[in-house]
Design a protein around this motif. Sequence first.
Motif, short mmCIF file in Angstrom:
data_model
loop_
_atom_site.label_atom_id
_atom_site.label_comp_id
_atom_site.label_asym_id
_atom_site.label_seq_id
_atom_site.Cartn_x
_atom_site.Cartn_y
_atom_site.Cartn_z
N LEU A 188 -7.50 21.53 -7.75
CA LEU A 188 -6.75 22.78 -7.60
C LEU A 188 -7.53 23.97 -8.15
CD1 LEU A 188 -3.20 21.51 -8.64
CD2 LEU A 188 -3.97 22.08 -6.34
N ASP A 189 -8.43 23.70 -9.12
CA ASP A 189 -9.23 24.79 -9.70
C ASP A 189 -10.14 25.44 -8.68
OD1 ASP A 189 -8.10 24.28 -12.15
OD2 ASP A 189 -9.73 22.97 -12.83
N LEU A 219 1.38 20.73 -12.45
CA LEU A 219 1.68 22.13 -12.76
C LEU A 219 0.75 22.67 -13.85
CD1 LEU A 219 5.60 22.23 -12.76
CD2 LEU A 219 4.04 23.39 -11.18
N ALA A 220 0.40 21.80 -14.79
CA ALA A 220 -0.50 22.23 -15.86
C ALA A 220 -1.89 22.56 -15.33
CB ALA A 220 -0.60 21.16 -16.94
N ALA A 227 0.85 24.34 -19.94
CA ALA A 227 0.57 23.08 -20.63
C ALA A 227 1.09 23.05 -22.07
CB ALA A 227 -0.93 22.78 -20.58
N PRO A 228 0.91 24.12 -22.88
CA PRO A 228 1.41 24.06 -24.26
C PRO A 228 2.93 23.91 -24.37
CG PRO A 228 -0.22 25.81 -24.02
CD PRO A 228 0.11 25.34 -22.64
N THR A 229 3.68 24.27 -23.33
CA THR A 229 5.15 24.14 -23.39
C THR A 229 5.61 22.71 -23.20
OG1 THR A 229 5.59 24.47 -21.00
CG2 THR A 229 5.30 26.45 -22.36
N MET A 230 4.75 21.85 -22.68
CA MET A 230 5.14 20.50 -22.30
C MET A 230 5.16 19.60 -23.53
SD MET A 230 3.04 20.37 -18.71
CE MET A 230 3.43 21.59 -17.44
N GLY A 231 6.35 19.14 -23.87
CA GLY A 231 6.53 18.33 -25.07
C GLY A 231 6.65 19.13 -26.35
#
Length: 441
Positions: A188-189, A219-220, A227-231
């Motif tokens: 995706l990058d 999504l990350a 990414a930092p919001t996950m978990g």
Amino acid sequence: MQLPKTVLELMDALACAGFEAWAVGGCVRDQALGLVPHDYDLCSSALPEQLQQVFADRSLVLAGVKHGTVGVVTEDGVVEITTFRREGDYADSRHPGWVQFVPTVQEDLARRDFTINAMAYCPQKGYADPFGGRGDLEQGILRAVGDPVRRFREDALRILRGIRFAARFRLEIEAHTWAAMLSEADGLDALARERVFEELCSLLVWADAPLLLKIRPILAKAIPELAPTMGFCQHSPHHAYDVFTHIAYVTQSVPPQPELRFAALLHDVGKPACFTRDETGRGHFYGHASVGAEMADKILQELRAPSDFRERVVWLIRHHMASDAPPEKTMARRALSRYGIQRMRQLMALQMADLAGKGVVEAEDRSTGLEEFSRLLEQVWQEEGQLSLKTLAVNGRDLMELGYLPGPRLGRTLDALLELVLSQEQPNEKQALLKKAKQWL
């Protein structure tokens, strides 16, 4: 399969000239699902130059002719007809390195992304479905055609596209296809960011919370700032979920409008950067709405989102924290005057979804105030419309006739008169407002 008259005419013309013609892809899939297709694509054994000869008496679109596609203008729009082909490796993750025309529709279908899109129909020959697309639809399965790793290396956007199909048609992603999506997500990058943005807009409209939670790793890659919001544990009695799980439920709960869904997806993106804990260990996220708005602005710029879309999303995120003030008409008038009914409707939807996504009982109590304020907004809108400087009963010319000079003081006077109307201290009537302005003068 039912085909429009204009499409049948094109297929008949090709058949009369000795060529095969098949309806292919999304139109076949949609009809198999009982949906009405939005457009129809054809594939044919005719070479591009032969297509041009068959339809020499029609207006043609030749932008894709080097890849074998000729667009024929009909009264229902442009119908694209593509010569049966197979493709070489996608060096730029978007376009095939080479195209080779092939004699059969089965070889053409082998290059397509998912089995549900690798079906074709010919009125004379019936269905061509060499990869079992109809069976996968009946069983609710999304499966890549052939080697899924190769399919996604050819064009990584197929990962997001496949997730969209799974969301829209409620399909379960087949295990090997899902494993390849995860392993090839780094691709995706390499994609043009506007392609990622457009696909995310389409995907988010259909996605629910369980799907968003499943596709977190993807999504990350598409939006690394998530990414930092996950978990991320919120350490708060006001939240039952980690930050991203909360985001997923909020995104599911707002109306399926692309800008609202994007605002929901990014509304708490600033939380990890603002996290603090007090002496009791409780977590706080002071200022996260402003920080999140700035982050969202950069994310959407990087995704090449249209500027008006970006501005609306950023505004929603900046204002998404619900007020605890008791709802009243004056507050509703001011909000409508400043922002208009459409923005306020979207903001109310986001704020109510934000409360519902906390997963705690107290959020239900707070939602009552939001529902009341939303009712007040609609009531004021129906009764009074949007009160603004444009709808004020006096204007700058009226004030200059009283003796005001052009400049900042005149503007401040108009603002003050509007505030009197919004607070109902003065009616929106010309003579009453001129009298007050004359007193100030």
